[in-house]
Design a protein around this motif. Structure first.
Motif, short mmCIF file in Angstrom:
data_model
loop_
_atom_site.label_atom_id
_atom_site.label_comp_id
_atom_site.label_asym_id
_atom_site.label_seq_id
_atom_site.Cartn_x
_atom_site.Cartn_y
_atom_site.Cartn_z
N ASP A 47 0.83 -1.21 0.00
CA ASP A 47 0.00 0.00 0.00
C ASP A 47 0.86 1.26 0.00
O ASP A 47 0.57 2.23 -0.70
N TYR B 179 3.98 1.51 -1.15
CA TYR B 179 4.60 1.63 -2.47
C TYR B 179 3.59 2.11 -3.51
O TYR B 179 3.92 2.95 -4.35
N GLU B 180 2.38 1.60 -3.44
CA GLU B 180 1.35 2.04 -4.38
C GLU B 180 1.04 3.52 -4.20
O GLU B 180 0.89 4.25 -5.18
N SER B 181 0.98 3.97 -2.94
CA SER B 181 0.73 5.39 -2.70
C SER B 181 1.92 6.23 -3.17
O SER B 181 1.74 7.31 -3.74
N ARG B 182 3.13 5.73 -2.96
CA ARG B 182 4.32 6.46 -3.44
C ARG B 182 4.35 6.51 -4.96
O ARG B 182 4.69 7.54 -5.54
N ILE B 183 4.00 5.41 -5.60
CA ILE B 183 3.96 5.37 -7.06
C ILE B 183 2.91 6.35 -7.57
O ILE B 183 3.15 7.10 -8.52
N SER B 184 1.76 6.35 -6.93
CA SER B 184 0.69 7.28 -7.32
C SER B 184 1.15 8.72 -7.14
O SER B 184 0.94 9.56 -8.01
N LEU B 185 1.80 8.99 -6.01
CA LEU B 185 2.31 10.33 -5.75
C LEU B 185 3.38 10.71 -6.77
O LEU B 185 3.40 11.83 -7.27
N LYS C 38 3.69 9.54 -9.82
CA LYS C 38 3.03 9.78 -11.09
C LYS C 38 2.40 11.17 -11.11
O LYS C 38 2.50 11.90 -12.10
N LYS C 39 1.76 11.53 -10.01
CA LYS C 39 1.12 12.85 -9.92
C LYS C 39 2.18 13.95 -10.02
O LYS C 39 2.00 14.93 -10.75
N GLU C 40 3.29 13.78 -9.28
CA GLU C 40 4.36 14.77 -9.33
C GLU C 40 4.97 14.86 -10.72
O GLU C 40 5.27 15.95 -11.21
N GLN D 242 3.46 14.23 -13.54
CA GLN D 242 2.50 14.94 -14.39
C GLN D 242 2.56 16.45 -14.13
O GLN D 242 2.49 17.25 -15.06
#
Length: 169
Positions: free
Chosen positions: A65, A67-73, A75-77, A79
Motif C-alpha cells: 500500500d 509503495y502504491e501510494s508512493r507510485i501514485s504520488l 506519477k502525480k508529481e 504529471q
C-alpha cells in the motif's frame, strides 16, 4: 484334555492386568510424554510460524500500500512537472516570439530610416549634380564668366523651389 472355562483364572487375570498397567505406565512415561511434548512443541512452532506469517503478510500489505501510494504520488508529481515544463516552454516560446517580433519591427524601422536617409542623400546628390550641369550649360550658352559660387547659389535656390514642390507631390 483341555478344560474350557467361561471365566479366566483370577491369578492370570490379575497378572495380565498388572502387566498391562505396568506396560501402560512405562509407555506413558517413556513414549507418551516425549511424543506428547514433541507434538505440543511442534504445534506451538506451527502456531508461531502462522502468527509470524500473518505479521509478515500484514507488513507486506502495508508495504505494498505504501509503495502504491508512493507510485501514485510520483506519477502525480511527474504529471505536475511535465505540465509545469510545458507551461514554461509555452511562456518561453511566447517570450521568444515577442522578442523576435520586436526585433523585426526594430529592423524594419531602422531600414525605413536608412531608406529615407539614403533618399535624402540621393536627392542632395541629384540637386548638386543638376546644379553643376546647369552651370556648365549656362556657362556654355552665355560664354560669360560668372563666378561659380554665385551661379551655384542661384541654381540651388531655383532647384530648392522647383524640386521641393515636385518631390513632395
Amino acid at each position: 484334555m483341555f478344560e474350557v472355562r467361561a471365566l479366566p483364572v483370577l491369578s492370570s487375570m490379575i497378572l495380565a492386568w498388572a502387566a498391562l498397567l505396568l506396560l501402560y505406565l512405562m509407555l506413558r512415561h517413556f513414549l507418551y510424554k516425549p511424543v506428547s511434548q514433541f507434538l505440543n512443541d511442534r504445534k506451538e512452532k506451527i502456531k508461531s510460524d502462522i502468527d509470524g506469517a500473518k505479521v509478515l503478510k500484514e507488513e507486506a500489505i502495508a508495504l505494498r500500500d505504501d509503495y502504491e501510494s508512493r507510485i501514485s504520488l510520483a506519477k502525480k508529481e511527474s504529471q505536475e512537472i511535465i505540465e509545469s515544463a510545458r507551461k514554461r516552454g509555452e511562456e518561453l516560446k511566447e517570450g521568444i516570439l515577442a522578442e523576435a517580433k520586436k526585433e523585426a519591427e526594430g529592423i524594419v524601422s531602422r531600414a525605413r530610416k536608412e531608406i529615407a536617409r539614403e533618399r535624402e542623400v540621393a536627392f542632395q546628390d541629384i540637386k548638386s549634380q543638376a546644379g553643376e550641369i546647369a552651370i556648365l550649360i549656362a556657362s556654355k550658352i552665355m560664354e560669360e564668366e560668372i563666378k561659380i559660387d554665385k551661379q551655384k547659389s542661384l541654381i540651388d535656390k531655383f532647384i530648392d523651389e522647383v524640386g521641393s514642390s515636385k518631390w513632395q507631390s
